[in-house]
Design an enzyme around this catalytic site. Structure first.
Site, short mmCIF file in Angstrom:
data_model
loop_
_atom_site.label_atom_id
_atom_site.label_comp_id
_atom_site.label_asym_id
_atom_site.label_seq_id
_atom_site.Cartn_x
_atom_site.Cartn_y
_atom_site.Cartn_z
N GLY A 225 1.43 -13.27 -4.69
CA GLY A 225 0.91 -11.93 -4.95
C GLY A 225 0.42 -11.82 -6.38
O GLY A 225 0.22 -12.82 -7.06
N ASN A 226 0.21 -10.60 -6.82
CA ASN A 226 -0.20 -10.38 -8.21
C ASN A 226 0.41 -9.06 -8.69
O ASN A 226 1.11 -8.38 -7.94
CB ASN A 226 -1.73 -10.37 -8.33
CG ASN A 226 -2.35 -9.32 -7.45
OD1 ASN A 226 -2.06 -8.15 -7.59
ND2 ASN A 226 -3.20 -9.75 -6.53
#
Ligand code: CTP
Length: 439
Positions: A225-226
């Site tokens: 993810g980020n």
């Protein structure tokens, strides 16, 4: 634009509501400026405001009696009289508590009573700690008030009580007074840049916003993810809706509440986001989209294989083979190049180095009409914070800088540019000067 032009205030009756925050001391300067601008000013202090500032200061500045309680003069029906007589109401500072009281329609003191009576324009200048401002309850209350046509100025970013720094500081007296003048129709006061003041600018437009950061599963519990929080995209959706747009919000995982009046479509992965965006874009049972804003942080690669069960540590570090995800913006940009009619395409760029040069290259590569460039390396902008500072790059080489402000304020500026770009496209099309794909 002159920030201090206040001629629309001359001879007008302004109710200045002062509520209980430390910023109440600045309300004295607001009262003074309103009087200097020629307004007749009635100050209403809440009980909490009286703990911070005294009525005598305001009586001295305005030459009029300061009131707080409905009970002070029942026979006179002060709340009705004040509410009806007001040409405008400014609440400075507006605390989270008073914002909540107004949203709920309470009438538990003179100020809230007068506000239920008045049909005059109302401007709020919120002041509170960042956490209180960002709380979903406060955001929902502000959205409700905006929907009802209440204008909001600020909050600004700066030092807060107790040595903190963040969004929640009341705007300076000059700015609040200039916004009030703008609400009362002083053209020299310039555009009031808040969502409610821009109300109607996007009326009838269909706007798609993507927001949040996608998650690409590795196994049953882990993902790539980020750090995107979704706040910028949600702020855009909220402000666009407040300005009259019909908003479709494609939301990658986030804690944020759906803004009022917005249709939300939850997705998790880049491929789901891709499919959802195309479904909305190509839907035959809905009017065509006017604008697509790609604020989502899409994870560029996904694990080629996803383990159905949780991978165990004893098996050793997994070898994760990654494959590319679809680049949604680039795909839309390619379609825009050849389509006879295509929505205005607004991309975002998260950059840490050579921010603007990389942004320019990305604008061209992706085929967007506008690109909002975020410096995600800065501590007070980009991911996970309530504030942002961006540069909007235009396809024709132009640029618009938006200084550090709350994300809702930045959203308002971005949507100003979007509304201008839509109007420019339409006038070009009307003039018959645009070949397919050029807009
Ligand atoms: N974007 C997209 N699909 C992807 C990657 C990005 O639609 N698979 C969109 C984002 O929503 C954003 C823009 O492209 O509007 C730029 O995203 P950004 O992460 O800055 O750029 P990337 O294309 O991922 O390039 P890089 O990571 O090399 O900077």
């Amino acid at each position: 634009m002159s920030a201090t032009s206040t001629s629309a205030l001359a001879g007008r009756h302004v109710v200045l509501g002062v509520t209980g925050g430390i910023a109440a001391y600045k309300a004295a300067a607001v009262a003074r400026r309103l009087v200097v601008a020629g307004a007749q000013v009635d100050v209403l202090l809440t009980e909490a405001a009286r703990r911070f500032v005294g009525a005598a200061t305001f009586e001295g500045l305005t030459g009029r009696e300061v009131r707080s309680e409905v009970w002070d003069d029942i026979a006179a029906g002060t709340h009705v009289e004040l509410g009806r007589a007001a040409d405008a109401v400014l609440i400075y500072p507006a605390t989270a508590n008073t914002i909540a009281r107004l949203a709920a329609g309470l009438a538990d003191d003179l100020l809230t009573n007068a506000l239920l009576v008045t049909r005059a324009p109302v401007l709020l200048a919120p002041a509170m700690h960042t956490e209180m401002y960002e709380h979903p309850a406060t955001q929902a209350n502000l959205a409700t008030l905006r929907e009802r046509g209440v204008a909001v100025v600020g909050p600004a970013v700066g030092p807060l009580m107790g040595g903190d720094l963040g969004a929640g500081r009341v705007v300076e007296p000059d700015e609040a007074v200039a916004k009030l003048a703008a609400l009362l129709g002083d053209p020299a006061a310039g555009p009031a840049v808040d969502a409610a003041v821009g109300a109607g600018v996007l009326q009838g437009r269909r706007v798609l916003v993507t927001a949040g950061g996608t998650r690409e599963p590795i196994d049953a519990v882990r993902y790539l993810g980020n750090r995107s929080s979704g706040r910028m995209g949600f702020a855009l959706a909220e402000v666009a809706a407040a300005r009259g747009a019909q908003v479709e919000l494609v939301a990658a995982p986030t804690e944020l509440a759906t803004p009022p009046g917005v249709t939300r479509h939850d997705v998790t992965t880049a491929r789901q986001l891709h499919a959802q965006v195309l479904a909305l874009l190509d839907a035959e049972d809905a009017a065509p989209l006017d604008v697509v804003i790609k604020a989502a942080a899409v994870v560029d690669f996904r694990p080629a294989e996803v383990a159905e069960r949780k991978l165990k540590k004893e098996q050793g570090p997994p070898q994760i083979r990654l494959v590319p995800n679809p680049d949604v913006l680039a795909e839309l940009g390619a379609r825009a190049r050849t389509a006879a009619r295509f929505p205005l395409l607004v991309g975002f760029a998260a950059e840490t180095d050579d921010v603007e040069a990389n942004g320019r290259a990305k604008l061209a590569a992706k085929g967007a009409h506008l690109l909002v460039v975020n410096d995600v390396g800065a501590a007070d902008a980009g991911f996970e914070v309530a504030t942002n500072r961006v540069v909007i790059l235009h396809r024709d080489g132009g640029r618009t800088e938006v200084a550090l402000a709350a994300k809702h304020t930045v959203a308002g500026r971005i949507l100003d540019v979007v509304a201008d770009a839509l109007a420019a496209r339409e006038s070009e099309v009307a003039g018959g000067v645009v070949p397919p794909g050029a807009h």
